[in-house]
Scaffold this active site. Sequence first.
Site, PDB file in Angstrom:
ATOM      1  CB  THR A 255      10.752   7.346   6.898  1.00 16.25           C
ATOM      2  OG1 THR A 255      10.048   8.440   6.333  1.00 16.25           O
ATOM      3  CG2 THR A 255      12.208   7.723   7.051  1.00 16.25           C
TER       4      THR A 255
ATOM      5  CG  LEU B 281      -2.009  -0.996   1.343  1.00 19.55           C
ATOM      6  CD1 LEU B 281      -2.667  -0.913   2.708  1.00 19.55           C
ATOM      7  CD2 LEU B 281      -3.048  -0.759   0.251  1.00 19.55           C
ATOM      8  CB  SER B 282       2.116   3.411   1.854  1.00 18.75           C
ATOM      9  OG  SER B 282       2.203   2.866   3.148  1.00 18.75           O
TER      10      SER B 282
ATOM     11  CG  ASP C  91       8.055   9.464   9.689  1.00 15.96           C
ATOM     12  OD1 ASP C  91       8.160  10.635   9.263  1.00 15.96           O
ATOM     13  OD2 ASP C  91       8.002   8.473   8.936  1.00 15.96           O
TER      14      ASP C  91
ATOM     15  CB  SER D 275       7.342   0.516   8.145  1.00 20.24           C
ATOM     16  OG  SER D 275       6.408   1.578   8.105  1.00 20.24           O
ATOM     17  CB  SER D 276       6.923  -1.582   3.082  1.00 15.79           C
ATOM     18  OG  SER D 276       8.111  -1.083   2.576  1.00 15.79           O
ATOM     19  CB  VAL D 277       1.768  -0.167   5.023  1.00 13.17           C
ATOM     20  CG1 VAL D 277       0.417  -0.693   5.485  1.00 13.17           C
ATOM     21  CG2 VAL D 277       2.437   0.610   6.137  1.00 13.17           C
TER      22      VAL D 277
ATOM     23  CE  LYS E 173       3.283   0.608  10.383  1.00 13.36           C
ATOM     24  NZ  LYS E 173       3.108   1.598  11.462  1.00 13.36           N
TER      25      LYS E 173
END
Length: 888
Positions: free
Chosen positions: A617, A613-614, A734, A619-621, A635
């Site tokens: 900085t 999804l995204s 963040d 993590s990736s989700v 995550k």
Amino acid sequence: MEFLCLFSILLFGFLSRSQLVDAQLHHDQTTLQTIAKELGLTYWGLNNSDYCSWSGIGCNSSNSMVEKLDLSRRGLEGNVTIISELKALKWLDLSYNNFHGSIPPAFGNLSELEFLDLSSNKFGNSIPVELGRLRNLRSLNLSNNLLIGQVPDELEGLEKLRDFQIFTNRLNGSIPFWVGNLTNLRVFTAYENELVGTIPGNLGLNSELQLLNLHSNQLEGTIPDSIFALGKLEVLVLTQNKLTGNITEAIGNCKGLSSIRIGNNKIIGSIPRTIGNVSSLTYFEADNNNLSGEIVAEFSQCSNLSLLNLASNGFTGTIPPEIGQLGNLQELIVSSNSLFGKVLTSILSCKNLNKLDLSNNRFNGTIPVDICNTTRLQYLLLSQNSFSGEIPHEIGNCVKLLELQMGSNYLTGTIPPEIGHIKNLQIALNLSFNHLHGPLPIDLGRLDKLVSLDVSNNQLFGNIPIALKGMLSLIEVNFSNNLFNGPIPTFGPFQKSPSSSFLGNKGLCGEPLSSCGNFNGSDHEGYHHKVSYKIILAVIGSGLAVFVSVTIVVLLFMMRERQENATKAAGIADEGSNNRPSIIAGNVFVENLRQAIDFDAVVKTTMKESNKLSNGTFSSVYKAVMPSGMVLSVKRLKSMDRTVIDHQSKMIREVERLSKLHHDNLVRPIGYVIYEDVALLLHHYFPNGTLAQLIHDSTKLPDYKPDWPTRLAIAIGVAEGLAFLHHVAIIHLDISSFNVLLDADFKALVGEVEISKLLDPSRGTASISAVAGSFGYIPPEYAYTMQVTAPGNVYSYGVVLLEILTTRLPVDEAFGEGIDLVKWVHNAPARGETPEQILDAKLSTVSFTWRKEMLAALKVALLCTDNTPAKRPKMKKVVEMLQEITQN
Ligand SMILES: *[C@@H]1O[C@H](CO)[C@@H](O)[C@H](O)[C@H]1NC(C)=O
Ligand SMILES: *[C@@H]1O[C@H](CO)[C@@H](O)[C@H](O)[C@H]1NC(C)=O
Ligand SMILES: *[C@@H]1O[C@H](CO)[C@@H](O)[C@H](O)[C@H]1NC(C)=O
Ligand SMILES: *[C@@H]1O[C@H](CO)[C@@H](O)[C@H](O)[C@H]1NC(C)=O
Ligand SMILES: *[C@@H]1O[C@H](CO)[C@@H](O)[C@H](O)[C@H]1NC(C)=O
Ligand SMILES: *[C@@H]1O[C@H](CO)[C@@H](O)[C@H](O)[C@H]1NC(C)=O
Ligand SMILES: *[C@@H]1O[C@H](CO)[C@@H](O)[C@H](O)[C@H]1NC(C)=O
Ligand SMILES: *[C@@H]1O[C@H](CO)[C@@H](O)[C@H](O)[C@H]1NC(C)=O
Ligand SMILES: *[C@@H]1O[C@H](CO)[C@@H](O)[C@H](O)[C@H]1NC(C)=O
């Protein structure tokens, strides 16, 4: 018989013990009631008579005795002596309150105490000797108080001490020798005191010291070899003392040393070649010492080196060409030494170079035509050297330059008109004391941000072009000692200058010199000095901000690149093996979701890019659909490789703790999965996406335009979530609109809370390459402090609020070079724009009420984004101010 005897001993022991505990329990209860009364903690005991459930209290689960008392950040004052009656206390945190007077000597009676944090209060007088009786103490933090006197020798008995922080007090005397005898010591900070004497020669010999920060004292003597002996040092800060002696070869033992700051001392000798072994080196700052010898080529082995500052020493020789291999070097500062040689070409191959300061040396050669192959250069400071030849036309490629200093060299030829293309040039353009001739190019008039122009002491001739009136920001000019003639154009900055700025020319006339006889320029164009000072401040301010943000962007970029490579590598490995990775650990905290969540399905989801999804900085989700039909957001944490393996149980504990942190406006983890070296956190899936998507991405929800009341509710929600975090002493690392999620009712939930607990910024290593937050949201002070703080959070929140009000991104080229949303909004008055012109007109023109509320919220956002951290309101105050808007 024997058995019976043993049995009775056990029984007897048990009974007497439990009676004792009963008495103690009663005692703890009474003590807590007294504490509540003394400190005004009226909310204790309101709802529940079980004191173990009161906020800030932790009990031993088997005997209910108070083991933990956390009263940090509650604005408390009063007499805390009574706390010493909680005999079983292991953890006492009173930080960030207003306690004053002496530290109670009775705390020395807390014999079980392992953690004592009294930092950021107003405790005065000397450190009580009784604290030396806390034999179990592992962490002692007395920093940021008003303590005086010496560090008492009685503390010598604290043999288990690991973290010892006493910075920012008024302590005097010397650092006791016994500090070096503490075998568990990892962190020792005593900066900003009045300490004298030497650094103990055994410091670091007996323990794996990782962080030593003693800056801003009056320490003398040498930097002892001992601190490098075990090779575990990561951060060394000794700036601003009176240290002498050499930097020894032993420094090369410390491969993990990332930051060496020893500027403003009296250190002598040369830099040892072993510096090349310090492979983690990121910062090396040794300016204003008496160092000598050559700059060693071994620095080029420190591939992470970002800053090398050797200014104001006695270095000789030339800069080794190998320095040009440092792809991460952002600042090279070697001004005021005795360096020489033709170095520009080799240095300029550092592709991330942002600041190059060679001034006041004996460098020679010409300015190369490929000077700005690397276009990142913002500061090019070459004055007081022996550069010769012409300034190449290619100087116009240096489009990012903020400051260009070339004074006092042997430059010849004419001033290339291309300098006028450097639209960013703001701080200064100085070409004085050279051998330049020819006329002033009219293109200089295009430098409308330039504050200071100095072309004095050359052989320039012709008129001062009228076109220079385009230099709208000019404050300071110097045309003296050239061959100029004709009338001085009527232009505020010129006439406001002293006559010395124009003297020594062939035939200049008019104000501020004598009149030209026939022509008489007397209209003054209403130039106001006050305005110009605002401009200089604004310009210099934005110059700094540009530097800061660019520096950080580079860091983030480098970090991301590294992580992406790592992820790619991991991806290939995953595809290569058909074996499903084995899950090391996993848990779902919410009882009734256990059935619905399948760990294998979670892991599989994160292996497909299409589920992503995204990409943030840290993590990736991924979106994960469970076989049960439940949809989760998963995550995958980045940059955790070592952390996951080394600190797995600590991480799990933190995640479990966070899952208990209930607040309506915080995203809570509902579980985790750990496989190989990957950590996955499970959250509820929020179908309405992020605040960033809501405001900026019209494709996501084309038919839904959030109105002002919805936006204000979101703003308040985010503020409440953050206020709660600060209340429980968690700093978010963040904050950005990308990390604010929206539930089905558009209620705002702040995400990425875990990061602040899982990445540990308090460890010095995180300072440069890890924790910075997202571009556009980073508070300006971060560049200097390298620490994310509560006021820093308030700044980032202010940026989010500005996004909500303006519907603009935090960074946008439309604002102009080097201007971010904050600058753009703060500069609106200077541009002559009203607040209404920056608000989203689609909202502010809907109704008078909306407009009024938006203006009030704008005021809050301006306060939050104040340049000075101390002037920003607390998050709690922000909530109050925003709530007031809705109530009026
Ligand atoms: C006490 O209970 C009330 C109502 O249930 C709740 O709103 C409040 O937050 C509680 N206070 C404390 C200190 O737990
Ligand atoms: C609770 O107290 C008992 C008895 O003092 C002790 O043995 C035990 O370690 C304590 N438990 C925890 C979790 O500290
Ligand atoms: C604080 O309270 C203790 C008793 O708990 C008392 O002995 C002491 O004098 C008090 N200190 C001050 C400064 O009032
Ligand atoms: C510490 O405890 C002892 C005995 O329990 C007591 O006599 C003494 O006064 C206490 N010390 C302080 C400084 O309160
Ligand atoms: C005080 O120092 C300890 C040990 O280094 C640290 O864990 C704690 O966070 C510090 N307190 C504050 C308020 O920063
Ligand atoms: C430190 O330890 C050394 C050797 O273990 C011992 O000789 C010395 O007395 C100790 N110094 C202090 C101040 O405790
Ligand atoms: C320390 O520096 C001095 C002065 O440069 C030099 O003569 C001496 O050899 C150096 N000593 C060591 C151990 O490097
Ligand atoms: C600058 O760019 C030119 C052409 O792209 C290249 O030939 C030259 O080597 C570059 N110089 C530096 C210092 O990178
Ligand atoms: C630069 O300086 C070096 C050493 O001082 C000298 O040998 C060389 O000739 C100089 N080069 C130029 C171009 O002046």
